[in-house]
Design a protein around this motif. Structure first.
Motif, PDB file in Angstrom:
ATOM      1  N   PHE A 181      46.529 -55.398  28.023  1.00  0.00           N
ATOM      2  CA  PHE A 181      46.225 -54.084  27.483  1.00  0.00           C
ATOM      3  C   PHE A 181      46.569 -53.040  28.539  1.00  0.00           C
ATOM      4  O   PHE A 181      46.954 -53.374  29.656  1.00  0.00           O
ATOM      5  N   ASP A 182      46.371 -51.770  28.220  1.00  0.00           N
ATOM      6  CA  ASP A 182      46.735 -50.715  29.161  1.00  0.00           C
ATOM      7  C   ASP A 182      46.048 -50.883  30.515  1.00  0.00           C
ATOM      8  O   ASP A 182      46.664 -50.714  31.558  1.00  0.00           O
ATOM      9  N   GLU A 183      44.781 -51.253  30.521  1.00  0.00           N
ATOM     10  CA  GLU A 183      44.079 -51.392  31.795  1.00  0.00           C
ATOM     11  C   GLU A 183      44.645 -52.521  32.652  1.00  0.00           C
ATOM     12  O   GLU A 183      44.525 -52.495  33.876  1.00  0.00           O
ATOM     13  N   ASP A 184      45.272 -53.506  32.031  1.00  0.00           N
ATOM     14  CA  ASP A 184      45.888 -54.593  32.783  1.00  0.00           C
ATOM     15  C   ASP A 184      47.165 -54.149  33.485  1.00  0.00           C
ATOM     16  O   ASP A 184      47.591 -54.772  34.464  1.00  0.00           O
ATOM     17  N   TRP A 185      47.794 -53.108  32.989  1.00  0.00           N
ATOM     18  CA  TRP A 185      49.079 -52.653  33.526  1.00  0.00           C
ATOM     19  C   TRP A 185      48.957 -51.415  34.410  1.00  0.00           C
ATOM     20  O   TRP A 185      49.942 -51.014  35.045  1.00  0.00           O
ATOM     21  N   GLU A 186      47.794 -50.808  34.488  1.00  0.00           N
ATOM     22  CA  GLU A 186      47.660 -49.577  35.271  1.00  0.00           C
ATOM     23  C   GLU A 186      48.057 -49.787  36.733  1.00  0.00           C
ATOM     24  O   GLU A 186      48.911 -49.087  37.275  1.00  0.00           O
TER      25      GLU A 186
END
Length: 168
Positions: free
Chosen positions: A109-114
């Motif tokens: 998810f987005d938090e995994d890629w930040e």
């Protein structure tokens, strides 16, 4: 199960010096948790044709191997272990570098890629966000609903290719 996936659409040209230096910098930053294999005291491999690394012992899972000579579908199950961050950052850089020749997907998810995208930005790959809100705005703009699907585990598979091409 948490994986990153990439499809190499054609035989790729060797990595140039700039990309190698960027990837080496990321590997160096995580040198205390990375090795060639999880159970070996050998440095990760990086060359213009191949990148191979894993986390050390409990920080590792499947070995990440990126080989430019073989087109096809590949994956690496990191299970969000410590070495996931450098693997994702390296994939982001490779996505920018190879453009249309590679498609990158993730269960993340987005938090995994930040953090991985911020690491890529530090190496000059145009992923910099002032704050979490800006990151989320860009993430959802680049990964519209049509670019997401849910697998049998309920995780989102995000098509990374648009993000890599737009050079945010």
């Amino acid at each position: 199960m948490y994986k990153h996936y990439w499809t190499i659409k054609r035989k790729l040209h060797p990595l140039d010096e700039r990309v190698l230096k960027a990837i080496q910098a990321i590997i160096f930053r995580f040198k205390d948790i990375l090795a060639f294999e999880y159970d070996e005291d050998t440095a990760p491999q990086i060359s213009s044709e191949c990148i191979r690394l894993n986390g050390i012992e409990d920080d590792g899972q499947e070995t990440f191997v990126f080989w430019i000579h073989e087109k096809g579908f590949y994956s690496c199950m990191t299970e969000r272990r410590a070495y996931d961050t450098p693997v994702a950052a390296i994939l982001a850089i490779l996505g920018v570098y190879y453009g249309d020749d590679i498609q990158i997907r993730s269960d993340g998810f987005d938090e995994d890629w930040e953090v991985p995208l911020q690491l890529a930005a530090e190496q000059g790959y145009d992923f910099y966000f002032e704050d979490q809100e800006e990151f989320e705005d860009v993430f959802y703009e680049v990964f519209p609903q049509r670019g997401r699907s849910f697998n049998q585990y309920g995780n989102m598979d995000c098509v990374m290719e648009e993000c890599m091409y737009k050079r945010i």
